[in-house]
Structures are given as structure tokens and as C-alpha cells.
Design a protein around this motif. Structure first.
Motif, PDB file in Angstrom:
ATOM      1  N   UNK A   1      52.247  38.793 102.845  1.00 34.97           N
ATOM      2  CA  UNK A   1      51.516  38.156 101.760  1.00 34.97           C
ATOM      3  C   UNK A   1      50.743  39.140 100.889  1.00 34.97           C
ATOM      4  N   UNK A   2      50.943  40.416 101.087  1.00 31.64           N
ATOM      5  CA  UNK A   2      50.278  41.417 100.261  1.00 31.64           C
ATOM      6  C   UNK A   2      50.594  41.103  98.794  1.00 31.64           C
ATOM      7  N   UNK A   3      49.569  40.884  97.970  1.00 32.32           N
ATOM      8  CA  UNK A   3      49.827  40.501  96.578  1.00 32.32           C
ATOM      9  C   UNK A   3      50.586  41.558  95.779  1.00 32.32           C
TER      10      UNK A   3
ATOM     11  N   UNK B   1      58.141  35.620  97.165  1.00 29.87           N
ATOM     12  CA  UNK B   1      57.962  34.279  97.710  1.00 29.87           C
ATOM     13  C   UNK B   1      58.263  34.377  99.208  1.00 29.87           C
ATOM     14  N   UNK B   2      57.234  34.422 100.001  1.00 28.19           N
ATOM     15  CA  UNK B   2      57.375  34.623 101.448  1.00 28.19           C
ATOM     16  C   UNK B   2      58.225  33.518 102.075  1.00 28.19           C
ATOM     17  N   UNK B   3      58.015  32.285 101.675  1.00 32.08           N
ATOM     18  CA  UNK B   3      58.799  31.192 102.258  1.00 32.08           C
ATOM     19  C   UNK B   3      60.290  31.358 101.967  1.00 32.08           C
ATOM     20  N   UNK B   4      60.646  31.822 100.785  1.00 36.33           N
ATOM     21  CA  UNK B   4      62.070  32.048 100.474  1.00 36.33           C
ATOM     22  C   UNK B   4      62.663  33.115 101.394  1.00 36.33           C
ATOM     23  N   UNK B   5      61.904  34.147 101.686  1.00 34.22           N
ATOM     24  CA  UNK B   5      62.373  35.196 102.600  1.00 34.22           C
ATOM     25  C   UNK B   5      62.564  34.618 104.000  1.00 34.22           C
TER      26      UNK B   5
ATOM     27  N   UNK C   1      43.137  37.592  95.950  1.00 32.07           N
ATOM     28  CA  UNK C   1      44.448  37.912  95.385  1.00 32.07           C
ATOM     29  C   UNK C   1      45.641  37.491  96.241  1.00 32.07           C
ATOM     30  N   UNK C   2      45.463  37.336  97.545  1.00 30.57           N
ATOM     31  CA  UNK C   2      46.593  36.960  98.403  1.00 30.57           C
ATOM     32  C   UNK C   2      46.724  35.440  98.577  1.00 30.57           C
ATOM     33  N   UNK C   3      45.919  34.675  97.878  1.00 31.32           N
ATOM     34  CA  UNK C   3      45.945  33.216  97.979  1.00 31.32           C
ATOM     35  C   UNK C   3      47.271  32.679  97.442  1.00 31.32           C
TER      36      UNK C   3
END
Length: 138
Positions: free
Chosen positions: A80-82, A87-91, A122-124
Motif C-alpha cells: 500500500x505504499x503510496x 491497485x492492490x486488490x487487482x494484484x 497518503x496510504x489511505x
């Protein structure tokens, strides 16, 4: 597309679910979980900073390949590093097509959304569950 189910509704063999299982609470019943944070961070540190976004998915897949099928992973916060702007979920979903696994979500589930981080930071990130092919277990 995405759905939310209660833990008690989960089939005894979660491999029967074709989608990525995202556990939205810490369950003692979830068998052995593996932390992937150190391996992800080590893989990312081996890359030049300007290449990390492009390499994140490959590094995640390499880490995941080290574990057995049907594994439950946790501690994916480094993804989640901005600076990575991914898109983390896509990965996570793409990796599920290669290997059966589930993940413990490092944030919270609220109003049909997966949330990571705190508003104002920023990571929100906020992900609408309906936009992803996942099953969230609460």
C-alpha cells in the motif's frame, strides 16, 4: 461482483470458492497464516526505487509461489505504499488466478467497502467490494 459473507457461512473447504477470500477480521479458526511483509520488502528493496511499482506484482507472485496452495497470507501492508500507485486488490485477484490462497485484510470493512489506512494519510485507500471479484468474510 464482490460479496460479503459471515464466517459461519464459509464452506468447510474454502477452496470451493473460486474467488479470492478476504478475511476482514482476525479469526482464530483460520489455520496457519504466513506473514509476507519481510519477503515483499526484501524483493522491493532489491529493485531501483523507480522500478518498484512495475515490479510489485511480479515480486508478490514470487513470494506467493514459495507457499503451499490454499495458504492464508497476512501483513501485506508494504503493497500500500503510496509511491507505488497500484491497485492492490487487482494484484491480489490476479495472483488468485495463478494460485489458490486467501488473505487477511490489514484494514477494516465498513459499508460494503474495504478500507486501508486512515483518512488524511497518503496510504489511505477505499475499495468498493462490488467493483471486485472477491468474497469478504466477516
Amino acid at each position: 461482483m464482490g460479496t460479503i459473507i459471515e464466517f459461519k457461512e464459509l464452506p468447510k473447504n474454502d477452496y470451493m470458492l473460486a474467488r479470492l477470500l478476504v478475511y476482514c477480521a482476525k479469526f482464530n479458526i483460520v489455520n496457519q497464516t504466513y506473514s509476507v511483509s519481510k519477503e515483499l520488502a526484501d524483493g522491493l528493496l532489491a529493485c531501483k526505487p523507480n522500478r518498484r511499482s512495475m515490479k510489485l506484482e511480479q515480486i508478490f507472485n514470487n513470494v506467493l509461489d514459495r507457499y503451499p496452495d490454499e495458504v492464508t497470507i497476512k501483513d501485506i501492508d508494504v503493497m500500500f505504499n503510496p509511491d507505488y500507485m497500484v491497485d492492490v486488490l487487482k494484484i491480489l485477484i490476479a495472483a488468485r488466478k495463478r494460485k489458490r490462497y486467501s488473505v487477511i485484510w490489514p484494514g477494516r470493512l465498513e459499508n460494503e467497502k474495504l478500507i486501508y489506512g486512515e483518512e488524511g494519510y497518503p496510504d489511505y485507500k477505499v475499495y468498493k467490494i462490488e467493483d471486485y471479484d472477491i468474497t469478504c468474510v466477516r
